[in-house]
Design a protein around this motif. Structure first.
Motif, PDB file in Angstrom:
ATOM      1  N   ASN A   1     -76.362  43.925  45.789  1.00 26.81           N
ATOM      2  CA  ASN A   1     -75.293  43.780  46.781  1.00 26.81           C
ATOM      3  C   ASN A   1     -75.721  44.311  48.139  1.00 26.81           C
ATOM      4  N   ALA A   2     -76.443  45.429  48.124  1.00 27.88           N
ATOM      5  CA  ALA A   2     -76.917  46.007  49.383  1.00 27.88           C
ATOM      6  C   ALA A   2     -77.879  45.034  50.071  1.00 27.88           C
ATOM      7  N   ILE A   3     -78.751  44.407  49.299  1.00 31.23           N
ATOM      8  CA  ILE A   3     -79.695  43.449  49.883  1.00 31.23           C
ATOM      9  C   ILE A   3     -78.925  42.240  50.420  1.00 31.23           C
ATOM     10  N   ASN A   4     -77.990  41.756  49.626  1.00 29.33           N
ATOM     11  CA  ASN A   4     -77.137  40.633  50.050  1.00 29.33           C
ATOM     12  C   ASN A   4     -76.551  40.860  51.428  1.00 29.33           C
ATOM     13  N   LYS A   5     -75.962  42.028  51.584  1.00 28.95           N
ATOM     14  CA  LYS A   5     -75.289  42.372  52.827  1.00 28.95           C
ATOM     15  C   LYS A   5     -76.284  42.430  53.985  1.00 28.95           C
ATOM     16  N   ALA A   6     -77.441  43.011  53.704  1.00 30.42           N
ATOM     17  CA  ALA A   6     -78.423  43.239  54.762  1.00 30.42           C
ATOM     18  C   ALA A   6     -79.140  41.962  55.195  1.00 30.42           C
ATOM     19  N   VAL A   7     -79.225  40.977  54.339  1.00 25.37           N
ATOM     20  CA  VAL A   7     -79.951  39.751  54.738  1.00 25.37           C
ATOM     21  C   VAL A   7     -78.987  38.655  55.233  1.00 25.37           C
ATOM     22  N   ARG A   8     -77.707  38.944  55.181  1.00 24.58           N
ATOM     23  CA  ARG A   8     -76.704  37.928  55.523  1.00 24.58           C
ATOM     24  C   ARG A   8     -76.913  37.346  56.925  1.00 24.58           C
TER      25      ARG A   8
END
Ligand code: HEC
Length: 148
Positions: free
Chosen positions: A44-51
């Motif tokens: 989820n953290a990666i998801n948010k950061a690459v959005r």
């Protein structure tokens, strides 16, 4: 009293979901379950950061760190084969499928960790897509509801 009532409701709901064949729980307190909770957080953290490019610019270093964490968790997942064999309702040979699917998770995570170090937004996002495909690929066979 209220608390007790709530427990009854939630547990019968869980039983219902299992009966309906939509939810498969391995060992609630096993290492695989624990690993998946961490996998979910990191993912989820990666998801948010690459959005978006702006978000990525701020968090590129964190994405690299989280990707490395994902590699470690993928290794735990590979080792979770014994637990995976306890999952009910799997079509075909669970062990063979687990090995393939977990290996794919590990491979895509390692690739992501490598790409993320270069801090290129588009490439990192692409590599992360491949990881997410491996998540749903496994959940499809082991019938875990995807949260993404
Ligand atoms: C090789 C198979 C496999 C892969 C790959 C995999 N999972 Fe799972 N996942 C499972 C199984 C089996 C469970 C059910 C075990 C459990 O939670 O008790 C599960 C459970 C979960 C849960 C529910 C945990 C909970 O708190 O109840 C989440 C969320 C989750 N996975 C997210 C992910 C994400 C995100 C990825 C990819 C980054 C991923 N998984 C990759 C097999 C896999």
């Amino acid at each position: 009293m209220i608390k007790n009532k709530f427990r009854v409701i939630t547990s019968s709901f869980a039983a219902l979901a299992v009966a309906a064949g939509t939810l498969v729980i391995a060992d609630e307190h096993g290492p695989l379950h624990e690993a998946m909770e961490k996998v979910n957080k990191v993912n989820n953290a990666i998801n948010k950061a690459v959005r978006t490019p702006v978000a990525y610019k701020k968090d590129a270093k964190a994405v690299t760190e989280n990707s490395k964490e994902l590699v470690k968790l993928a290794k735990v997942t590979v080792d979770g084969v014994a637990e995976a064999k306890k999952v009910k309702g799997v079509k075909g040979d669970p062990e063979a499928q687990w090995k393939t699917l977990a290996a794919d998770f590990l491979k895509t995570s390692e690739e992501l960790a490598k790409v993320a170090e270069k801090e290129d937004h588009a490439a990192t996002k692409n590599a992360h897509q491949a990881v997410k495909k491996s998540c749903s690929g496994c959940h499809e066979v082991f019938r875990v509801e995807d949260e993404k």
